[in-house]
Motif scaffolding. Structure first.
Motif, PDB file in Angstrom:
ATOM      1  N   GLY A  96       0.798  -1.215   0.000  1.00  0.00           N
ATOM      2  CA  GLY A  96       0.000   0.000   0.000  1.00  0.00           C
ATOM      3  C   GLY A  96       0.830   1.264   0.000  1.00  0.00           C
ATOM      4  N   VAL A  97       0.187   2.354  -0.409  1.00  0.00           N
ATOM      5  CA  VAL A  97       0.812   3.668  -0.378  1.00  0.00           C
ATOM      6  C   VAL A  97       0.540   4.299   0.983  1.00  0.00           C
ATOM      7  CG1 VAL A  97       0.908   5.944  -1.477  1.00  0.00           C
ATOM      8  CG2 VAL A  97       0.461   3.901  -2.860  1.00  0.00           C
ATOM      9  N   SER A  98       1.569   4.847   1.589  1.00  0.00           N
ATOM     10  CA  SER A  98       1.447   5.407   2.942  1.00  0.00           C
ATOM     11  C   SER A  98       0.572   6.652   2.961  1.00  0.00           C
ATOM     12  CB  SER A  98       2.836   5.757   3.500  1.00  0.00           C
ATOM     13  OG  SER A  98       3.668   4.627   3.521  1.00  0.00           O
ATOM     14  N   GLU A  99      -0.008   6.908   4.138  1.00  0.00           N
ATOM     15  CA  GLU A  99      -0.814   8.116   4.332  1.00  0.00           C
ATOM     16  C   GLU A  99       0.036   9.357   4.065  1.00  0.00           C
ATOM     17  OE1 GLU A  99      -4.011   8.879   5.117  1.00  0.00           O
ATOM     18  OE2 GLU A  99      -4.467   6.757   4.803  1.00  0.00           O
ATOM     19  N   GLY A 100      -0.559  10.338   3.408  1.00  0.00           N
ATOM     20  CA  GLY A 100       0.129  11.595   3.168  1.00  0.00           C
ATOM     21  C   GLY A 100       0.922  11.642   1.875  1.00  0.00           C
ATOM     22  N   VAL A 101       1.099  10.479   1.207  1.00  0.00           N
ATOM     23  CA  VAL A 101       1.869  10.464  -0.040  1.00  0.00           C
ATOM     24  C   VAL A 101       1.015  10.928  -1.221  1.00  0.00           C
ATOM     25  CG1 VAL A 101       3.073   8.972  -1.698  1.00  0.00           C
ATOM     26  CG2 VAL A 101       3.458   8.675   0.753  1.00  0.00           C
ATOM     27  N   ILE A 102      -0.249  10.550  -1.212  1.00  0.00           N
ATOM     28  CA  ILE A 102      -1.119  10.866  -2.347  1.00  0.00           C
ATOM     29  C   ILE A 102      -1.609  12.305  -2.275  1.00  0.00           C
ATOM     30  CG2 ILE A 102      -3.313  10.321  -3.467  1.00  0.00           C
ATOM     31  CD1 ILE A 102      -2.884   7.428  -2.692  1.00  0.00           C
ATOM     32  N   GLU A 103      -1.432  13.014  -3.385  1.00  0.00           N
ATOM     33  CA  GLU A 103      -1.914  14.390  -3.523  1.00  0.00           C
ATOM     34  C   GLU A 103      -3.191  14.347  -4.367  1.00  0.00           C
ATOM     35  OE1 GLU A 103       1.271  16.910  -4.987  1.00  0.00           O
ATOM     36  OE2 GLU A 103       2.707  15.369  -4.356  1.00  0.00           O
ATOM     37  N   GLU A 104      -4.270  14.773  -3.772  1.00  0.00           N
ATOM     38  CA  GLU A 104      -5.570  14.608  -4.426  1.00  0.00           C
ATOM     39  C   GLU A 104      -5.684  15.376  -5.741  1.00  0.00           C
ATOM     40  OE1 GLU A 104      -7.571  12.395  -3.417  1.00  0.00           O
ATOM     41  OE2 GLU A 104      -6.450  11.972  -1.580  1.00  0.00           O
ATOM     42  N   ASP A 105      -4.902  16.451  -5.912  1.00  0.00           N
ATOM     43  CA  ASP A 105      -5.024  17.263  -7.128  1.00  0.00           C
ATOM     44  C   ASP A 105      -3.943  16.925  -8.150  1.00  0.00           C
ATOM     45  OD1 ASP A 105      -2.866  18.196  -5.707  1.00  0.00           O
ATOM     46  OD2 ASP A 105      -3.271  20.312  -6.095  1.00  0.00           O
ATOM     47  N   ALA A 106      -3.260  15.783  -7.974  1.00  0.00           N
ATOM     48  CA  ALA A 106      -2.109  15.467  -8.839  1.00  0.00           C
ATOM     49  C   ALA A 106      -2.524  15.018 -10.233  1.00  0.00           C
ATOM     50  CB  ALA A 106      -1.239  14.401  -8.189  1.00  0.00           C
ATOM     51  N   ILE A 107      -3.733  14.455 -10.357  1.00  0.00           N
ATOM     52  CA  ILE A 107      -4.083  13.861 -11.648  1.00  0.00           C
ATOM     53  C   ILE A 107      -5.271  14.551 -12.291  1.00  0.00           C
ATOM     54  CG2 ILE A 107      -3.294  11.626 -10.802  1.00  0.00           C
ATOM     55  CD1 ILE A 107      -6.317  10.791 -11.041  1.00  0.00           C
ATOM     56  N   ASP A 108      -5.419  14.268 -13.558  1.00  0.00           N
ATOM     57  CA  ASP A 108      -6.562  14.698 -14.351  1.00  0.00           C
ATOM     58  C   ASP A 108      -7.264  13.426 -14.804  1.00  0.00           C
ATOM     59  OD1 ASP A 108      -7.963  15.251 -16.941  1.00  0.00           O
ATOM     60  OD2 ASP A 108      -7.290  17.292 -16.510  1.00  0.00           O
ATOM     61  N   GLU A 109      -8.578  13.411 -14.794  1.00  0.00           N
ATOM     62  CA  GLU A 109      -9.310  12.182 -15.092  1.00  0.00           C
ATOM     63  C   GLU A 109      -9.095  11.692 -16.525  1.00  0.00           C
ATOM     64  OE1 GLU A 109     -13.606  14.287 -16.184  1.00  0.00           O
ATOM     65  OE2 GLU A 109     -13.376  13.125 -14.345  1.00  0.00           O
ATOM     66  N   THR A 110      -8.558  12.550 -17.385  1.00  0.00           N
ATOM     67  CA  THR A 110      -8.305  12.140 -18.770  1.00  0.00           C
ATOM     68  C   THR A 110      -6.916  11.525 -18.946  1.00  0.00           C
ATOM     69  OG1 THR A 110      -7.414  14.306 -19.391  1.00  0.00           O
ATOM     70  CG2 THR A 110      -9.794  13.988 -19.603  1.00  0.00           C
ATOM     71  N   GLN A 111      -6.078  11.603 -17.939  1.00  0.00           N
ATOM     72  CA  GLN A 111      -4.712  11.086 -18.074  1.00  0.00           C
ATOM     73  C   GLN A 111      -4.679   9.563 -18.009  1.00  0.00           C
ATOM     74  OE1 GLN A 111      -3.052  13.678 -14.924  1.00  0.00           O
ATOM     75  NE2 GLN A 111      -1.512  14.288 -16.425  1.00  0.00           N
ATOM     76  N   HIS A 112      -3.652   9.008 -18.666  1.00  0.00           N
ATOM     77  CA  HIS A 112      -3.575   7.565 -18.833  1.00  0.00           C
ATOM     78  C   HIS A 112      -2.122   7.134 -18.671  1.00  0.00           C
ATOM     79  CE1 HIS A 112      -6.095   4.221 -20.575  1.00  0.00           C
ATOM     80  NE2 HIS A 112      -4.900   3.658 -20.645  1.00  0.00           N
ATOM     81  N   VAL A 113      -1.917   5.908 -18.169  1.00  0.00           N
ATOM     82  CA  VAL A 113      -0.574   5.346 -18.028  1.00  0.00           C
ATOM     83  C   VAL A 113      -0.558   3.953 -18.650  1.00  0.00           C
ATOM     84  CG1 VAL A 113       1.210   4.536 -16.427  1.00  0.00           C
ATOM     85  CG2 VAL A 113      -0.027   6.666 -15.942  1.00  0.00           C
ATOM     86  N   LEU A 114       0.480   3.674 -19.446  1.00  0.00           N
ATOM     87  CA  LEU A 114       0.668   2.357 -20.050  1.00  0.00           C
ATOM     88  C   LEU A 114       1.713   1.590 -19.240  1.00  0.00           C
ATOM     89  CD1 LEU A 114       0.145   0.403 -22.475  1.00  0.00           C
ATOM     90  CD2 LEU A 114       2.034   1.545 -23.644  1.00  0.00           C
ATOM     91  N   ILE A 115       1.357   0.362 -18.821  1.00  0.00           N
ATOM     92  CA  ILE A 115       2.249  -0.485 -18.019  1.00  0.00           C
ATOM     93  C   ILE A 115       2.650  -1.697 -18.858  1.00  0.00           C
ATOM     94  CG2 ILE A 115       2.477  -1.880 -15.917  1.00  0.00           C
ATOM     95  CD1 ILE A 115       0.063  -0.233 -14.803  1.00  0.00           C
ATOM     96  N   ALA A 116       3.947  -2.022 -18.890  1.00  0.00           N
ATOM     97  CA  ALA A 116       4.421  -3.225 -19.578  1.00  0.00           C
ATOM     98  C   ALA A 116       5.321  -4.012 -18.631  1.00  0.00           C
ATOM     99  CB  ALA A 116       5.187  -2.860 -20.850  1.00  0.00           C
ATOM    100  N   ASP A 117       4.913  -5.235 -18.309  1.00  0.00           N
ATOM    101  CA  ASP A 117       5.701  -6.089 -17.414  1.00  0.00           C
ATOM    102  C   ASP A 117       5.244  -7.529 -17.602  1.00  0.00           C
ATOM    103  OD1 ASP A 117       6.965  -7.352 -15.070  1.00  0.00           O
ATOM    104  OD2 ASP A 117       7.299  -5.306 -14.394  1.00  0.00           O
ATOM    105  N   ASP A 118       6.207  -8.457 -17.689  1.00  0.00           N
ATOM    106  CA  ASP A 118       5.827  -9.850 -17.916  1.00  0.00           C
ATOM    107  C   ASP A 118       5.474 -10.585 -16.630  1.00  0.00           C
ATOM    108  OD1 ASP A 118       8.571  -9.751 -17.158  1.00  0.00           O
ATOM    109  OD2 ASP A 118       8.862 -11.786 -17.878  1.00  0.00           O
ATOM    110  N   SER A 119       5.838 -10.038 -15.479  1.00  0.00           N
ATOM    111  CA  SER A 119       5.515 -10.670 -14.198  1.00  0.00           C
ATOM    112  C   SER A 119       4.128 -10.230 -13.735  1.00  0.00           C
ATOM    113  CB  SER A 119       6.556 -10.292 -13.138  1.00  0.00           C
ATOM    114  OG  SER A 119       6.104 -10.645 -11.847  1.00  0.00           O
ATOM    115  N   SER A 120       3.244 -11.192 -13.507  1.00  0.00           N
ATOM    116  CA  SER A 120       1.896 -10.844 -13.046  1.00  0.00           C
ATOM    117  C   SER A 120       1.946 -10.140 -11.698  1.00  0.00           C
ATOM    118  CB  SER A 120       1.025 -12.100 -12.956  1.00  0.00           C
ATOM    119  OG  SER A 120       1.573 -13.033 -12.039  1.00  0.00           O
ATOM    120  N   VAL A 121       2.884 -10.545 -10.850  1.00  0.00           N
ATOM    121  CA  VAL A 121       3.020  -9.900  -9.542  1.00  0.00           C
ATOM    122  C   VAL A 121       3.416  -8.440  -9.709  1.00  0.00           C
ATOM    123  CG1 VAL A 121       4.434  -9.834  -7.437  1.00  0.00           C
ATOM    124  CG2 VAL A 121       3.514 -11.996  -8.247  1.00  0.00           C
ATOM    125  N   ALA A 122       4.438  -8.194 -10.540  1.00  0.00           N
ATOM    126  CA  ALA A 122       4.904  -6.819 -10.742  1.00  0.00           C
ATOM    127  C   ALA A 122       3.826  -5.954 -11.390  1.00  0.00           C
ATOM    128  CB  ALA A 122       6.168  -6.825 -11.590  1.00  0.00           C
TER     129      ALA A 122
END
Length: 314
Positions: free
Chosen positions: A162-188
């Motif tokens: 988990g992410v610790s309390e206080g790390v997440i900034e509520e205004d950091a993102i825009d709902e239209t933003q997207h991230v692409l993840i590539a990793d062969d390990s299901s765990v990762a």
């Protein structure tokens, strides 16, 4: 096994060319397994081990090696096989994964083979769910299984999820933003996705570099302005078919994708990766796996991306 890992400088030249070298070994039977040489620090005859009362069943003990205390785990038992017997005649592969050094007890060590990532394939679709295979290949007409060591370690050692309390900034993102993840390990993949879900950012997940590149090209062919909505690509380095270095190189060669922000997120050596990100043109390297650090890096990039999009639209 003296000399089996000599010449690492020569092996460094393979990186960035979609190539790797595998250390081949066997566990309790004749099946051969492989591990990337860059994750291996040393191969030694199994030393005397001190058992730890109350430790995980697959931990065979600890050993003092070059002034460090290293946990030695039975790799056969770790993936559901029988425990290795007569350990005095066995070998220990000393590895570095996810900022930890540990030893894996194996039955015997074969040799090192030079491979192309294109010859490293995803596990067969019929492979059982929960399999410890992250990829397969063929050497001397024999199937070689590449073990998902990150899955093994997560089950034995555990990891911060988990992410610790206080790390997440509520205004950091825009709902239209997207991230692409590539990793062969299901765990990762799941570890990264959990952090991004916690941040509230949309994601697309791919199992290797080729899938990721195909997805980017598909978005482009659909007429989407990819840099406008895709804030970030987070890629592992070691992946079947196409590794993270080659994925980065291919992205940089495509004029419509060349300016994408790419982070290589990997358990390989940090010093080695700092050299390689400069060579292939990635924006940053992030060692696996610290959820707070990942959250901070992603949030900083999301803020920067918002400013870039605003500048384009003004």
């Amino acid at each position: 096994m003296a000399g089996i890992l000599d010449g690492v400088d020569q092996r460094t030249k393979l990186a960035g060319h979609n190539r790797l070298e595998l250390l081949l070994f066997r566990l309790a039977g004749r099946q051969r397994f492989g591990i990337n040489v860059f994750k291996v620090q040393e191969v030694i005859q199994c030393p005397a081990l001190t058992q730890l009362p109350g430790s995980h069943p697959v931990v065979r003990g600890i050993a003092n090696m070059r002034g460090k205390t290293i946990t030695v785990m039975d790799l056969s038992q770790s993936i559901g096989g029988p425990p290795l017997d007569n350990i005095e005649g066995r070998f220990v592969i000393i590895t570095e994964y996810n900022r930890r050094i540990q030893g894996f007890l194996v039955g015997s060590v074969d040799r090192i083979v030079n491979m192309n990532w294109g010859d490293i394939l995803p596990p067969p679709k019929g492979a059982a769910k929960g399999s410890y295979m992250t990829a397969v290949t063929r050497v001397d007409d024999e199937l070689v299984e590449i073990i998902d060591v990150e899955k093994v370690l997560s089950e034995i050692v555990g990891s911060a999820e988990g992410v610790s309390e206080g790390v997440i900034e509520e205004d950091a993102i825009d709902e239209t933003q997207h991230v692409l993840i590539a990793d062969d390990s299901s765990v990762a993949r799941n570890q990264v996705k959990r952090v991004l879900d916690r941040l509230g950012v949309m994601t697309t997940v791919c199992n290797d570099g080729k899938q990721a590149l195909d997805q980017l090209k598909a978005w482009t062919e659909e007429g989407k302005h990819v840099p406008g909505f895709l804030a970030l690509v987070i890629s592992d380095v070691e992946m079947p078919v196409m590794d993270g270095y080659t994925l980065t190189t291919e992205i940089r060669k495509d004029p419509t994708l060349a300016n994408l922000h790419i982070i290589l997120h990997t358990s390989l050596s940090g010093v080695f990766n700092q050299t390689m990100i400069e060579k292939v043109g990635a924006n940053a390297f992030l060692a696996k796996y610290e959820p707070d650090e990942l959250a901070r890096v992603v949030q900083a990039r999301l803020k920067q991306h918002k400013l870039e999009v605003q500048a384009l639209n003004s």
